[in-house]
Write an enzyme that holds these catalytic residues in place. Structure first.
Site, short mmCIF file in Angstrom:
data_model
loop_
_atom_site.label_atom_id
_atom_site.label_comp_id
_atom_site.label_asym_id
_atom_site.label_seq_id
_atom_site.Cartn_x
_atom_site.Cartn_y
_atom_site.Cartn_z
N SER A 152 0.86 -1.19 0.00
CA SER A 152 0.00 0.00 0.00
C SER A 152 0.89 1.23 0.00
CB SER A 152 -0.85 0.00 1.27
OG SER A 152 -1.42 1.28 1.49
N TYR A 165 -2.55 -1.52 10.45
CA TYR A 165 -2.47 -1.54 8.98
C TYR A 165 -1.14 -0.92 8.53
CZ TYR A 165 -4.00 -1.08 4.09
OH TYR A 165 -4.11 -1.18 2.72
P1 NAD Z 1 -11.14 -6.10 -0.56
O1 NAD Z 1 -11.70 -5.97 0.79
O2 NAD Z 1 -12.05 -6.20 -1.73
O3 NAD Z 1 -10.13 -7.33 -0.67
C1 NAD Z 1 -9.50 -7.94 0.42
C2 NAD Z 1 -9.70 -9.42 0.25
O4 NAD Z 1 -8.97 -10.14 1.26
C3 NAD Z 1 -11.18 -9.82 0.41
O5 NAD Z 1 -11.56 -10.65 -0.67
C4 NAD Z 1 -11.21 -10.58 1.73
O6 NAD Z 1 -12.19 -11.57 1.78
C5 NAD Z 1 -9.82 -11.17 1.73
N1 NAD Z 1 -9.40 -11.57 3.06
C6 NAD Z 1 -9.48 -10.85 4.21
N2 NAD Z 1 -9.02 -11.59 5.24
C7 NAD Z 1 -8.64 -12.78 4.73
C8 NAD Z 1 -8.09 -13.95 5.30
N3 NAD Z 1 -7.86 -14.03 6.62
N4 NAD Z 1 -7.81 -14.99 4.48
C9 NAD Z 1 -8.05 -14.93 3.15
N5 NAD Z 1 -8.59 -13.84 2.57
C10 NAD Z 1 -8.88 -12.78 3.35
O7 NAD Z 1 -10.18 -4.83 -0.75
P2 NAD Z 1 -8.98 -4.57 -1.78
O8 NAD Z 1 -8.84 -3.12 -1.84
O9 NAD Z 1 -9.16 -5.34 -3.01
O10 NAD Z 1 -7.73 -5.13 -0.96
C11 NAD Z 1 -6.77 -6.02 -1.51
C12 NAD Z 1 -5.39 -5.65 -1.00
O11 NAD Z 1 -5.05 -4.36 -1.51
C13 NAD Z 1 -5.29 -5.55 0.52
O12 NAD Z 1 -4.08 -6.14 0.95
C14 NAD Z 1 -5.27 -4.05 0.77
O13 NAD Z 1 -4.59 -3.71 1.95
C15 NAD Z 1 -4.53 -3.59 -0.46
N6 NAD Z 1 -4.71 -2.16 -0.77
C16 NAD Z 1 -5.92 -1.67 -1.13
C17 NAD Z 1 -6.04 -0.31 -1.40
C18 NAD Z 1 -7.34 0.31 -1.81
O14 NAD Z 1 -7.44 1.55 -1.84
N7 NAD Z 1 -8.38 -0.46 -2.14
C19 NAD Z 1 -4.94 0.54 -1.28
C20 NAD Z 1 -3.72 0.00 -0.91
C21 NAD Z 1 -3.62 -1.36 -0.66
#
Ligand code: NAD
Length: 269
Positions: A152, A165
């Site tokens: 991130s 986080y």
């Molecule tokens: P999201 O909530 O759609 O995806 C997260 C996924 O992780 C979900 O499908 C959830 O079910 C899964 N998950 C959570 N806990 C879990 C576990 N214990 N075991 C297996 N799966 C699990 O949100 P996203 O934005 O797609 O996030 C994906 C990644 O991107 C994350 O690591 C997040 O920190 C990172 N990220 C997102 C953003 C953003 O702005 N969306 C920015 C920076 C980083």
């Protein structure tokens, strides 16, 4: 992208958002995909449907296969099972995408130990354990491999009220570099992507509210949030043979967020 056809990729947390888009894109590039989900089988099925549609279109068979594999990345036993199910189905594993992640908002002095551990155990410990088990497989099979950690912008930008986080993503940056250095001479590349604000379910709090969205986007030099597909495109490049000399890097994909919009105009002489 070069070198992806016929490879096998495991994507954690692939039932929504960035993980879903990565799974779909890698299938489109010709990879077999193992779609890990924790508690949303419908989301995982949706990923599979989209992936097979992109990979095969109307063709009955196109060589790309998929597997839905339930497992919680904070549970060591689950991780071992997810990886062995993937290897059993496809005969090996070439690419791991450590995508699963969660966040919680609370003043840092009020976070309970359990809550702190919950986030670290998914985002950092879980990613490490998945990497560890995958690297064991790469070494045992004497095969090259690639790992991408979905970090991130908060790998480098402090995020008040999201202490676990912030720590998890900062740690992920160092984990990427440490593992990359340790295994560089054994054909294993490890990189990270650092998304900026991206339209996914994790951001439901602001993506559906035009006022909140405008506030978020005012901090982004390019003036808009990113899409999961833009994150997936960078991942496809990094895991492909177009990136064979890149390891230990975090690629920021953030519309310029880490250039800090507030500094666009000079504010001191
Ligand atoms: P999201 O909530 O759609 O995806 C997260 C996924 O992780 C979900 O499908 C959830 O079910 C899964 N998950 C959570 N806990 C879990 C576990 N214990 N075991 C297996 N799966 C699990 O949100 P996203 O934005 O797609 O996030 C994906 C990644 O991107 C994350 O690591 C997040 O920190 C990172 N990220 C997102 C953003 C953003 O702005 N969306 C920015 C920076 C980083």
């Amino acid at each position: 992208m070069k070198g992806l056809k016929g490879k096998t990729a495991l994507i954690t947390g692939a039932s929504s958002g960035i993980g879903q888009a990565i799974a779909v894109r890698l299938a489109q590039e010709g990879c077999n995909i193992a779609i890990n989900y924790r508690k949303n089988p419908e989301g995982a099925e949706d990923t599979e449907e989209q992936a097979m549609q992109k990979a095969c279109g109307q063709a009955e068979e196109c060589g790309v296969q998929s597997l839905l594999v339930q497992g919680d990345v904070s549970q060591e036993e689950d991780i071992v099972n997810v990886i062995s199910a993937t290897v059993d189905k496809f005969g090996g594993l070439d690419i791991l995408i450590n995508n699963a992640g969660i966040q919680t908002e609370q003043a840092s002095h009020e976070v309970s130990t359990d809550e702190f551990d919950r986030v670290i155990n998914v985002n950092l410990r879980g990613a490490y354990l998945c990497a560890r088990e995958t690297i064991k497989h790469f070494l045992a099979q004497n095969r090259p491999g690639v790992i991408i950690n979905v970090s991130s912008v908060h790998e480098v930008i402090p995020r008040p009220s999201y202490i676990s986080y912030s720590i998890s993503k900062g740690g992920m940056g160092n984990m990427t570099k440490t593992l990359a250095l340790e295994y560089a001479n054994r054909g294993i590349r490890i990189n990270a992507i650092a998304p900026g604000a991206t339209i996914t379910p994790i951001n439901d709090a602001w993506t559906h509210d035009p006022e909140q969205k405008a506030i978020v986007e005012s901090h982004i030099p390019m003036g808009r949030a990113g899409t999961s597909e833009e994150m997936a495109a960078a991942v496809a490049f990094l895991v492909s043979d177009e990136a064979t000399y890149i390891t230990g890097q975090t690629l920021f994909i953030d519309g310029g967020l880490t250039l800090y919009a507030d500094f666009r105009e000079a504010w001191s002489a």
